[in-house]
Structure formats: C-alpha cells, structure tokens
Design an enzyme around this catalytic site. Sequence first.
Site, PDB file in Angstrom:
ATOM      1  N   ASP A 103       0.834  -1.201   0.000  1.00 40.51           N
ATOM      2  CA  ASP A 103       0.000   0.000   0.000  1.00 40.51           C
ATOM      3  C   ASP A 103       0.873   1.257   0.000  1.00 40.51           C
ATOM      4  OD1 ASP A 103       0.819   0.065   2.669  1.00 40.51           O
ATOM      5  OD2 ASP A 103      -0.984  -1.014   3.302  1.00 40.51           O
TER       6      ASP A 103
ATOM      7  N   ASP B 270       1.263   5.204   1.302  1.00 38.58           N
ATOM      8  CA  ASP B 270       0.850   6.306   2.164  1.00 38.58           C
ATOM      9  C   ASP B 270       1.431   7.594   1.597  1.00 38.58           C
ATOM     10  OD1 ASP B 270      -0.395   4.525   3.887  1.00 38.58           O
ATOM     11  OD2 ASP B 270       1.441   4.192   5.027  1.00 38.58           O
TER      12      ASP B 270
ATOM     13  N   ASP C  12       9.342   5.975  12.956  1.00 39.32           N
ATOM     14  CA  ASP C  12      10.019   5.039  13.854  1.00 39.32           C
ATOM     15  C   ASP C  12      11.464   4.721  13.461  1.00 39.32           C
ATOM     16  OD1 ASP C  12       9.000   3.663  11.690  1.00 39.32           O
ATOM     17  OD2 ASP C  12       7.812   2.245  12.859  1.00 39.32           O
TER      18      ASP C  12
HETATM   19  P1  ATP Z   1       4.114  -2.145   6.179  1.00 36.87           P
HETATM   20  O1  ATP Z   1       4.791  -2.514   4.906  1.00 36.87           O
HETATM   21  O2  ATP Z   1       4.054  -3.266   7.105  1.00 36.87           O
HETATM   22  O3  ATP Z   1       2.784  -1.430   6.005  1.00 36.87           O
HETATM   23  P2  ATP Z   1       4.955   0.416   7.072  1.00 36.87           P
HETATM   24  O4  ATP Z   1       6.315   0.950   7.388  1.00 36.87           O
HETATM   25  O5  ATP Z   1       4.235   1.055   5.928  1.00 36.87           O
HETATM   26  O6  ATP Z   1       5.109  -1.119   6.881  1.00 36.87           O
HETATM   27  P3  ATP Z   1       2.736   1.233   8.667  1.00 36.87           P
HETATM   28  O7  ATP Z   1       2.255   0.672   9.939  1.00 36.87           O
HETATM   29  O8  ATP Z   1       1.870   1.170   7.477  1.00 36.87           O
HETATM   30  O9  ATP Z   1       4.114   0.513   8.390  1.00 36.87           O
HETATM   31  O10 ATP Z   1       3.175   2.719   8.968  1.00 36.87           O
HETATM   32  C1  ATP Z   1       3.468   3.663   7.951  1.00 36.87           C
HETATM   33  C2  ATP Z   1       4.591   4.572   8.401  1.00 36.87           C
HETATM   34  O11 ATP Z   1       4.178   5.320   9.539  1.00 36.87           O
HETATM   35  C3  ATP Z   1       5.862   3.881   8.844  1.00 36.87           C
HETATM   36  O12 ATP Z   1       6.693   3.602   7.744  1.00 36.87           O
HETATM   37  C4  ATP Z   1       6.475   4.876   9.800  1.00 36.87           C
HETATM   38  O13 ATP Z   1       7.108   5.892   9.099  1.00 36.87           O
HETATM   39  C5  ATP Z   1       5.253   5.466  10.469  1.00 36.87           C
HETATM   40  N1  ATP Z   1       4.885   4.740  11.691  1.00 36.87           N
HETATM   41  C6  ATP Z   1       4.006   3.727  11.826  1.00 36.87           C
HETATM   42  N2  ATP Z   1       3.897   3.316  13.088  1.00 36.87           N
HETATM   43  C7  ATP Z   1       4.712   4.082  13.803  1.00 36.87           C
HETATM   44  C8  ATP Z   1       5.041   4.174  15.185  1.00 36.87           C
HETATM   45  N3  ATP Z   1       4.506   3.340  16.059  1.00 36.87           N
HETATM   46  N4  ATP Z   1       5.930   5.119  15.560  1.00 36.87           N
HETATM   47  C9  ATP Z   1       6.479   5.960  14.659  1.00 36.87           C
HETATM   48  N5  ATP Z   1       6.206   5.921  13.366  1.00 36.87           N
HETATM   49  C10 ATP Z   1       5.345   5.012  12.911  1.00 36.87           C
HETATM   50 MG    MG Z   2       2.156   0.664   5.383  1.00 41.38          MG
END
Ligand code: ATP
Ligand code: MG
Length: 460
Positions: free
Chosen positions: A78, A80, A154
């Site tokens: 996905d 963002d 994060d």
């Molecule tokens: P995935 O591929 O599993 O979706 P992702 O990195 O996109 O991994 P998400 O949970 O969709 O993870 O979160 C999107 C973004 O938001 C992360 O890449 C990070 O930058 C930020 N983020 C998400 N959760 C946190 C958190 N608990 N603390 C700080 N930043 C976060």
């Molecule tokens: Mg994500």
Amino acid sequence: MIKKFIRKILGVKSSSEVTTAKSNRHPVALGPKEHGINPQLVSANAIRITQTLQENGFKAFVVGGAVRDLLTGVKPKDFDIATNATPEQVKRLFRRAFIIGRRFQIVHVMFGQDLLEVTTFRGPSSEGAQKDEHGRVLRDNTFGEQHEDAARRDFTINAMYYDPATQTVLDYHGGIKDIRQKTLRIIGLPEARYREDPVRMLRVVRFAAKLQFTIDEATRAPIAVMAPLINNVPAARVFDEMLKLLTSGHAMACLQQLRKEGLHHGLMPLLDVVLEQPMGEKFVTLALSNTDERIQQGKRVSPSFLFAALLWHQVLEKWEAYKAAGEFPIPALHLAADDVLNKQTDSLAIQRKIGSDMRDIWAMQPRFEKRIGKTPYKMLEHQRLRAGYDFLLLRCASGEIDTAIGEWWTAFIEGDGAQREQLINQKSKPASTGEGVSGSVIKKRKPRRRAPRKAAAAQE
Ligand code: ATP
Ligand code: MG
C-alpha cells in the site's frame, strides 16, 4: 515502578530531560540514478494524489513503508502519502475522501477499491504531549514541518519521502545507508522512543524478520528490559500489530525473532501458548508456514483462520478436560472455545466477529468426522466450509487425526452426486468407523439429545 526500574538499568534520564528524536532539518536528496527506484512500481493512484496536491500548491510525497519497499525493489502493498495540506484541504481536492481518526486525523482517499492514506506532516510530539504514567504518549495532534514529521517516524528506513514528479528521494535520517547495509535503526534515543510507544518494539521485530535486516545494537539492547511496557498498550492495538506480524509473509521468522528478543514472554498469552506448547508446535508451524506461503503468493489469509489455528491446541486440551469431566463432546467443545476466547480477549482483544468465525471453524471439526447420513451434505452448504476443510487438512498434516479423513473430504467435495453417495455408503459400513484419533469419536456415543447439559446450562 517499571519506569523506574528501566531507568535504573539503562541509566536513562527522566522524560523531561531527554529529547526523543533530533530533527534533521536538511535531508539528503537523491535522484533516480542514485536511488534506483523503478517508477513502474509506483501506484498510479499515489501519483494522482501527489500530483493533485502539488498542482494546488501543496507539498506531497509517497512516504514510509512504500518508499522503503521501492528502494529494496519490492512492490509496496500500500501507499501512504504525506503532505503539508491539512485534512480539510486534502478532503476538498478529492471526490471520495473521508477524514478519519480522532487522536490524529488522516484522510482516506478512495479510487474504486483502492484506498490510500493521506497524512498531514506531524509536528514535534513528546515534550508537551499527554502521556500515561509510563511515558506512553496518549494524545498529540499537532501538525508540523516535514523535517519534524520525519523525526517522529520510527526507523531511519521508514522516514524517507519520494516525489514521483521529480523522482527524488528525501532522506532525513540516513535511511538510504541503512537500507544498503540492511540495518534497522530507530530514530532518536531508543529508550525514549520505546517508552513513547512500546509497539515500536514489536515493529522492530516484524521488520527485522520480514526484511531480513540486522537490528542495530543500540536499537536492540533496550528491548529485553523494556518489553513489559507492552502490557500498558491497549489490547486492540497489540492485536493489530500482531495481525500485521502474523500476516507479514514471515510469521514464523517473526515469532522466532520475538522469542529471541525476549518479547514473547508474559506479554501476550497467545504467544506463550504458541511458542511453548510442544504438542501443538507442529500444528502451529504448519499453519504459519501455510500462511506465509499464501501471503507470498499474493493470496488472502483470514485472521480468524490464523488465530483459530494458533489457539487450537489450547482448545483441544480444554475440550479433553471437559469431556473427561463428563461433558458431551459438542457442548464440551463449545465450553472449551469459550474459555480460550475469553482468556485471549482480555489481553489481545480478538474482535467479536473474528471470535465468532474462529468458533465456527472449531465447531465444524467434529462434524467432519461424522461421515454418514445427511451431515456431510449439510457441511457442503456451510458458509465456512473452505476454512473448516483447510483446518481439517492441517489437523491431518500435523498427525493429529488420520489423513484418510482429509482424503475422504477432498474426494467428497470434489466428487459428483454418485461419487458422493458412494463415499457415504463406504462410511456407513461398520468396518470403516473409528479412523479419528482426535478423541472426539462422537459416532460411538449413544443418542444424546435429551442428555442433561450441565455445564452448558451453567454457562447460560
Ligand atoms: P508495512 O509494509 O508493514 O505497512 P509500514 O512501514 O508502511 O510497513 P505502517 O504501519 O503502514 O508501516 O506505517 C506507515 C509509516 O508510519 C511507517 O513507515 C512509519 O514511518 C510510520 N509509523 C508507523 N507506526 C509508527 C510508530 N509506532 N511510531 C512511529 N512511526 C510510525
Ligand atoms: Mg504501510
């Protein structure tokens, strides 16, 4: 207490003294030759959104996991988007856009079935934010500058911004280097960042296992000590994170890593069960490797199936106990299911719908063993036949029940009318009973319609 203990062990300063993550104001900008992102992997809808926002004078980037995946050559699941437009401003620009969230508003923009999340840059959090007694941030809604947004993310590899128009990557915290060195590094002071949000400890593990990255030592070291902080996180959030972990396509590796980091113990009863249950280990291993395979092939997995599998041996154990106490098999199974679900719900908040689907999958199991009369035909009409049948095959593969039962059902499901009748006739002959070794053997019981339903009644 915990806070004090952790501070003592780690020598961490009190939260008013620590700055969480330093804002690097000036990012490194990388062009297409340097970052090597294949523009074909970028979603057309993500480009539509960034373009529309930019045409209206706003900044807009693909951000987070999608950039990380693009940089490693993986097609993101996905996309963002981060922008300096406020949620209201974003909403006005798209026909199907919905502002969601109370704690921090984001906008869901939809194109057909495709949903993209658009988030306004967040401002500095920690100092002024409302926190619980362990330092977990409860509320902070401030919008901010892009560099502040980067500092709140994060990991370094999750804090990069990609502009599809110019094909530029903005890297605020050395994410590119860490991607190249396959290193997971938290932004800022690890202890402070885990305290603000203990779920980050689970995220480290998920990303390390999924990406096969090494956790930087300073990022890793505090986890073992700070693990108990996860107990203060609302159960629904832990559930969401666990679900992400289990459906990452690397569930087995994630669970092993959780164990390695000392994160599984006492945190979530579910994990204690899964990882320390010798009897069910084979079953769980099979279930998870099946799940991983499905995800890697791009297939869907149902959370209810997954959790039903993870908890099955706990159900089996309690089912046996209820039967040994004189309960009839079917009510005993329902009582066992209640016990297991209630216990989990306290700490992991399994949603009601998922819980009821899990119960369906379990309740079908003894019925699969009854292969005479009308029962098998009724099963064919069951809404969750596929899940129940897949579950049955797992039980066969793990050695819990005779594989002949699974084979019989495969033939029955795939067969035509005559073949099905023949299969039933085969089973109706006395010589062929008793394949099941699961202990449910309901065929051998006398009719029990009017039997007293002690425990079931007590439960009502
Ligand atoms: P995935 O591929 O599993 O979706 P992702 O990195 O996109 O991994 P998400 O949970 O969709 O993870 O979160 C999107 C973004 O938001 C992360 O890449 C990070 O930058 C930020 N983020 C998400 N959760 C946190 C958190 N608990 N603390 C700080 N930043 C976060
Ligand atoms: Mg994500």
